[in-house]
Design an enzyme around this catalytic site. Structure first.
Site, PDB file in Angstrom:
ATOM      1  N   ARG A  71       0.935  -1.308   0.058  1.00 11.91           N
ATOM      2  CA  ARG A  71      -0.001   0.027   0.017  1.00 11.91           C
ATOM      3  C   ARG A  71       0.847   1.379   0.060  1.00 11.91           C
ATOM      4  NH1 ARG A  71      -3.558   2.563   4.734  1.00 11.91           N
ATOM      5  NH2 ARG A  71      -4.807   4.074   3.318  1.00 11.91           N
ATOM      6  N   HIS A  75       0.981   5.156  -2.318  1.00 11.62           N
ATOM      7  CA  HIS A  75       0.691   6.351  -1.620  1.00 11.62           C
ATOM      8  C   HIS A  75       1.976   7.185  -1.893  1.00 11.62           C
ATOM      9  CE1 HIS A  75      -3.238   6.148   0.910  1.00 11.62           C
ATOM     10  NE2 HIS A  75      -2.967   5.021   0.442  1.00 11.62           N
ATOM     11  N   ASP A  76       2.936   6.561  -2.126  1.00  4.60           N
ATOM     12  CA  ASP A  76       4.261   7.229  -2.684  1.00  4.60           C
ATOM     13  C   ASP A  76       4.018   7.589  -4.054  1.00  4.60           C
ATOM     14  OD1 ASP A  76       6.716   8.785  -2.178  1.00  4.60           O
ATOM     15  OD2 ASP A  76       7.646   6.985  -3.164  1.00  4.60           O
ATOM     16  N   VAL A  79       1.392  10.416  -5.498  1.00  2.24           N
ATOM     17  CA  VAL A  79       1.272  11.721  -5.202  1.00  2.24           C
ATOM     18  C   VAL A  79       2.162  12.729  -6.274  1.00  2.24           C
ATOM     19  CG1 VAL A  79       1.751  13.522  -3.092  1.00  2.24           C
ATOM     20  CG2 VAL A  79       0.542  11.131  -2.792  1.00  2.24           C
ATOM     21  N   GLY A  81       5.168  11.235  -7.664  1.00  2.00           N
ATOM     22  CA  GLY A  81       6.123  10.220  -8.238  1.00  2.00           C
ATOM     23  C   GLY A  81       6.716   9.427  -7.362  1.00  2.00           C
ATOM     24  N   SER A  85       9.260  10.346  -1.217  1.00  2.00           N
ATOM     25  CA  SER A  85       8.448  11.659  -0.452  1.00  2.00           C
ATOM     26  C   SER A  85       7.516  11.266   0.796  1.00  2.00           C
ATOM     27  CB  SER A  85       7.900  12.654  -1.190  1.00  2.00           C
ATOM     28  OG  SER A  85       6.967  12.301  -1.865  1.00  2.00           O
ATOM     29  N   ASN A 100      -2.987   9.661   4.980  1.00  2.00           N
ATOM     30  CA  ASN A 100      -1.980   8.825   5.162  1.00  2.00           C
ATOM     31  C   ASN A 100      -1.787   8.341   6.546  1.00  2.00           C
ATOM     32  OD1 ASN A 100      -1.239   8.671   2.434  1.00  2.00           O
ATOM     33  ND2 ASN A 100       0.214  10.390   2.727  1.00  2.00           N
ATOM     34  N   HIS A 198      -5.696  -5.501  -3.693  1.00  2.00           N
ATOM     35  CA  HIS A 198      -6.682  -5.725  -2.525  1.00  2.00           C
ATOM     36  C   HIS A 198      -6.892  -7.166  -2.232  1.00  2.00           C
ATOM     37  CE1 HIS A 198      -8.568  -1.568  -2.802  1.00  2.00           C
ATOM     38  NE2 HIS A 198      -7.573  -1.495  -2.096  1.00  2.00           N
TER      39      HIS A 198
END
Length: 333
Positions: A71, A75-76, A79, A81, A85, A100, A198
């Site tokens: 996951r 999320h990295d 956002v 690339g 970050s 997050n 998932h």
């Protein structure tokens, strides 16, 4: 770009896989000339082994960390690339955004980085560690072995306000999801295939409990008709029996939660997708047809997963002189 491979698969199988993904490799080679499948071959030859070993070791004490690592890469990369970050700590960073708040697996990335800084100081980026760890998490649960191009550099900017406009919320329509994926250079097929993540992991009750409720008389009421009634009742019972429903987690896949397989797509056909965004894939012709193919053919799912995962892993990468190699994944240098 020079590509090099290592695999324990039979030679004929490996060659077939290489031919299958040749168009993708050519695309990467023309766009990301500083990435390589053997980027650390000379500078830190044990890099991928160290990451894999760290992931495996962490999973022996907490199997749920594998789903968290997978996951984390979404999320990295979505956002700004795949630049690591999301790993940066501090007020106002991506990691601090409420969207997050439920992310995990950070300690695994930091543990791998600590070892690599001893063995190969200043060489291996946190962005690469994050992508490799997600890849290794899938493999550890029986998923495909994916060769990942490395050479990413770490971003130096992490802003919370960039999170919400770029991540998929659990109530998104198919059109909204397609728009987000398209903005990242990903197709409708990539959307359906990467949703297969998932098949592992778990979610907090507050991310899906709006799909059912208890009426004033205490009767169960299904709000979202696309959800199987008995499955919804099971979810309700689990969430309502907890003292703190927001802290209760439920497996994304009610059948084979500890195996990376194509069961997720069979769950969708049985109307047992945990999130509204899962069920939505069966309600749109553009996505339902792909779901049906993947539900009936796990090999096809693994092949397409490999392609889509690599495409996601090179979104907005920093290479060459861009960014930096962080000494700690939690802070910029």
């Amino acid at each position: 770009m020079t590509f090099s491979f290592s695999s324990c698969r039979p030679k004929s199988s490996f060659i077939s896989s290489l031919l299958l993904f040749l168009p993708l490799l050519l695309l990467i080679s023309s766009s990301f000339a500083d990435l390589s499948f053997n980027f650390y071959g000379n500078s830190c030859p044990g890099a991928e082994f160290i990451v894999r070993n760290t992931v495996r070791s962490a999973s022996t004490t907490d199997l749920s960390v594998l789903g968290k690592l997978l996951r984390l890469i979404f999320h990295d990369c979505f956002v700004q690339g795949c630049d690591g970050s999301v790993l940066i700590r501090g007020n106002g960073t991506e990691r601090s955004d409420p969207g997050n708040a439920s992310l995990g697996g950070f300690n695994v990335i930091e543990s791998a980085k600590n070892v690599l800084e001893i063995v190969c100081p200043g060489i291996v980026s946190c962005a690469d560690i994050l992508v490799l760890a997600a890849r290794d998490a899938v493999e550890a649960l029986g998923g495909p072995v994916v060769a990942i191009p490395t050479g990413r550099r770490d971003g130096t900017v992490s802003v919370a306000e960039n999170v919400r406009p770029n991540i998929i919320d659990t109530d998104f329509t198919v059109d909204k999801m397609i728009n987000v994926f398209s903005s990242k250079g990903l197709s409708v097929q990539d959307l359906v295939v990467l949703s297969g993540a998932h098949t592992i992991g778990a979610a907090h009750c507050n991310t899906f409990n709006s799909r059912f409720k208890i009426d004033p008389r205490g009767n169960f009421e299904l709000v979202d008709a696309s959800l199987d009634n008995s499955y919804a009742q099971t979810l309700l019972n689990k969430c309502s029996s907890s003292i703190d429903p927001t802290a209760t987690v439920v497996n994304n896949d009610p059948e084979t939660s500890s195996t990376f397989d194509n069961q997720y797509y069979r769950n969708l056909q049985a109307h047992k997708g945990l999130f509204q965004t899962d069920s939505a894939l069966m309600e749109d012709d553009r996505t339902r047809k792909i779901v049906e193919i993947l539900a009936n053919d796990e090999e096809s799912f693994f092949e397409r997963w490999t392609e889509s995962f690599i495409k996601m892993s090179v979104i907005g990468v920093r290479v060459g002189e861009e960014g930096e190699i962080r000494r700690s994944c939690s802070f910029v240098n």
